[in-house]
Design an enzyme around this catalytic site. Structure first.
Site, mmCIF file in Angstrom:
data_model
loop_
_atom_site.group_PDB
_atom_site.id
_atom_site.type_symbol
_atom_site.label_atom_id
_atom_site.label_comp_id
_atom_site.label_asym_id
_atom_site.label_seq_id
_atom_site.Cartn_x
_atom_site.Cartn_y
_atom_site.Cartn_z
ATOM 1 N N LYS A 15 0.823 -1.211 0.000
ATOM 2 C CA LYS A 15 0.000 0.000 0.000
ATOM 3 C C LYS A 15 0.863 1.271 0.000
ATOM 4 O O LYS A 15 0.603 2.190 -0.754
ATOM 5 C CB LYS A 15 -0.934 0.041 1.226
ATOM 6 C CG LYS A 15 -1.978 -1.060 1.248
ATOM 7 C CD LYS A 15 -3.036 -0.802 2.309
ATOM 8 C CE LYS A 15 -2.471 -0.831 3.739
ATOM 9 N NZ LYS A 15 -1.927 -2.152 4.140
ATOM 10 N N ARG A 90 -9.252 1.382 10.060
ATOM 11 C CA ARG A 90 -8.719 0.063 10.371
ATOM 12 C C ARG A 90 -9.722 -0.805 11.129
ATOM 13 O O ARG A 90 -9.434 -1.964 11.415
ATOM 14 C CB ARG A 90 -7.519 0.184 11.304
ATOM 15 C CG ARG A 90 -6.137 0.429 10.729
ATOM 16 C CD ARG A 90 -5.529 -0.700 9.984
ATOM 17 N NE ARG A 90 -4.148 -1.003 10.278
ATOM 18 C CZ ARG A 90 -3.085 -0.342 9.834
ATOM 19 N NH1 ARG A 90 -3.212 0.743 9.121
ATOM 20 N NH2 ARG A 90 -1.880 -0.779 10.120
ATOM 21 N N ARG A 129 10.699 -6.823 3.806
ATOM 22 C CA ARG A 129 10.677 -5.382 4.073
ATOM 23 C C ARG A 129 11.434 -5.064 5.372
ATOM 24 O O ARG A 129 12.116 -4.049 5.465
ATOM 25 C CB ARG A 129 9.236 -4.885 4.178
ATOM 26 C CG ARG A 129 9.172 -3.391 4.445
ATOM 27 C CD ARG A 129 7.759 -2.866 4.448
ATOM 28 N NE ARG A 129 7.072 -3.147 5.687
ATOM 29 C CZ ARG A 129 5.778 -2.893 5.908
ATOM 30 N NH1 ARG A 129 5.044 -2.400 4.933
ATOM 31 N NH2 ARG A 129 5.229 -3.141 7.057
ATOM 32 N N ARG A 135 11.991 -1.589 10.329
ATOM 33 C CA ARG A 135 10.884 -1.083 11.140
ATOM 34 C C ARG A 135 10.767 -1.877 12.427
ATOM 35 O O ARG A 135 10.876 -3.104 12.419
ATOM 36 C CB ARG A 135 9.568 -1.212 10.354
ATOM 37 C CG ARG A 135 9.161 0.069 9.680
ATOM 38 C CD ARG A 135 7.955 -0.102 8.808
ATOM 39 N NE ARG A 135 6.771 -0.582 9.523
ATOM 40 C CZ ARG A 135 5.552 -0.464 9.041
ATOM 41 N NH1 ARG A 135 5.347 0.112 7.878
ATOM 42 N NH2 ARG A 135 4.523 -0.939 9.722
ATOM 43 N N ARG A 146 0.080 -8.643 13.695
ATOM 44 C CA ARG A 146 -0.563 -7.625 12.849
ATOM 45 C C ARG A 146 -1.486 -8.261 11.822
ATOM 46 O O ARG A 146 -2.545 -7.717 11.498
ATOM 47 C CB ARG A 146 0.499 -6.749 12.180
ATOM 48 C CG ARG A 146 0.976 -5.680 13.160
ATOM 49 C CD ARG A 146 2.225 -4.941 12.730
ATOM 50 N NE ARG A 146 2.226 -4.516 11.372
ATOM 51 C CZ ARG A 146 3.300 -4.601 10.570
ATOM 52 N NH1 ARG A 146 4.431 -5.119 11.021
ATOM 53 N NH2 ARG A 146 3.250 -4.171 9.345
HETATM 54 P P1 AMP Z 1 0.962 0.826 8.857
HETATM 55 O O1 AMP Z 1 2.135 1.651 8.462
HETATM 56 O O2 AMP Z 1 -0.320 1.260 8.169
HETATM 57 O O3 AMP Z 1 1.220 -0.651 8.714
HETATM 58 O O4 AMP Z 1 0.715 1.098 10.415
HETATM 59 C C1 AMP Z 1 1.680 0.751 11.380
HETATM 60 C C2 AMP Z 1 1.057 0.733 12.758
HETATM 61 O O5 AMP Z 1 0.548 2.048 13.068
HETATM 62 C C3 AMP Z 1 -0.141 -0.189 12.911
HETATM 63 O O6 AMP Z 1 0.237 -1.530 13.179
HETATM 64 C C4 AMP Z 1 -0.846 0.460 14.103
HETATM 65 O O7 AMP Z 1 -0.175 0.178 15.321
HETATM 66 C C5 AMP Z 1 -0.661 1.938 13.806
HETATM 67 N N1 AMP Z 1 -1.776 2.450 12.994
HETATM 68 C C6 AMP Z 1 -1.719 2.896 11.703
HETATM 69 N N2 AMP Z 1 -2.927 3.258 11.264
HETATM 70 C C7 AMP Z 1 -3.787 3.045 12.290
HETATM 71 C C8 AMP Z 1 -5.186 3.194 12.464
HETATM 72 N N3 AMP Z 1 -5.977 3.630 11.455
HETATM 73 N N4 AMP Z 1 -5.719 2.880 13.667
HETATM 74 C C9 AMP Z 1 -4.961 2.441 14.675
HETATM 75 N N5 AMP Z 1 -3.643 2.233 14.582
HETATM 76 C C10 AMP Z 1 -3.044 2.534 13.400
#
Ligand code: AMP
Length: 193
Positions: A15, A90, A129, A135, A146
């Site tokens: 994404k 989410r 990744r 990360r 996750r």
């Molecule tokens: P991502 O980069 O989208 O994979 O997000 C990394 C982490 O950020 C996720 O595993 C959550 O801990 C947090 N996070 C990102 N977006 C959200 C969201 N919409 N609601 C809650 N936590 C989020």
């Protein structure tokens, strides 16, 4: 051109990579809640301190924090000409919250694009990744958590938009360039001149 788009799909679907290309191509704001949280953590802000433990454990940051962040970001000037939201909503609560935000701002969604990749590809992609991006939440244990969170909390989000007739599924399995091409072709009819 204007497009108000959600990009959804499992962790590791690509994404973030695709969001960059699509946002540039359509000239819209690229808004990733994960990236915004990571920036707060690296800058040591209050929000970063509140979010860090959730993110490191692969859990969702509480809705109040996330919804407020998205409302503020979507209220900024650049988002009025179109946006791509990556990583939000989410869960079903966030779907409701986003409905309220977009109604208040008078920015109706154009479409929701789902990057479709098989479950068995996800772990491998995320581990690769992890080596590249280092990360903190890309260890195997956190990755598996996750993915579980994605299935239990985020999958119903896709179903909710499918019911509204807004969901577009795009094959996410090819090369980065092929997927970008698929996405652009699928999204073009939804862009406003
Ligand atoms: P991502 O980069 O989208 O994979 O997000 C990394 C982490 O950020 C996720 O595993 C959550 O801990 C947090 N996070 C990102 N977006 C959200 C969201 N919409 N609601 C809650 N936590 C989020």
């Amino acid at each position: 051109m204007s497009l108000r788009l959600l990009l959804v799909g499992p962790p590791g679907a690509g994404k973030g990579t695709q969001a960059k290309t699509i946002a540039e191509k359509f000239g819209i704001a690229n808004i990733s809640t994960g990236a915004i949280f990571r920036s707060h953590i690296s800058r040591g802000t209050e929000l970063g301190k509140q979010a860090a433990a959730y993110i490191e454990g692969g859990n969702l940051v509480p809705d109040e924090l996330t919804d407020a962040l998205v409302r503020a970001r979507l209220s900024e000037a650049d988002a009025q000409n179109g946006f791509l939201l990556d990583g939000y909503p989410r869960n079903l609560h966030q779907v409701d919250a986003l409905d309220g935000i977009l109604q208040d701002l008078q920015l109706p969604l154009s479409v929701v694009a789902e990057l479709d990749i098989p479950d068995e590809d996800i772990v491998g992609r995320l581990l690769r990744r992890a080596e590249i991006e280092k990360r903190a939440d890309d260890t195997e244990e956190v990755i598996r958590h996750r993915i579980a969170v994605y299935h239990s909390e985020t999958k119903p989000v896709t179903a909710a938009y499918a019911e509204r007739g807004l969901l577009l599924r795009v094959d996410g399995t090819g090369t980065i360039e092929q997927v970008a091409q698929n996405l652009q072709l699928a999204l073009a009819p939804f862009a406003e001149k």
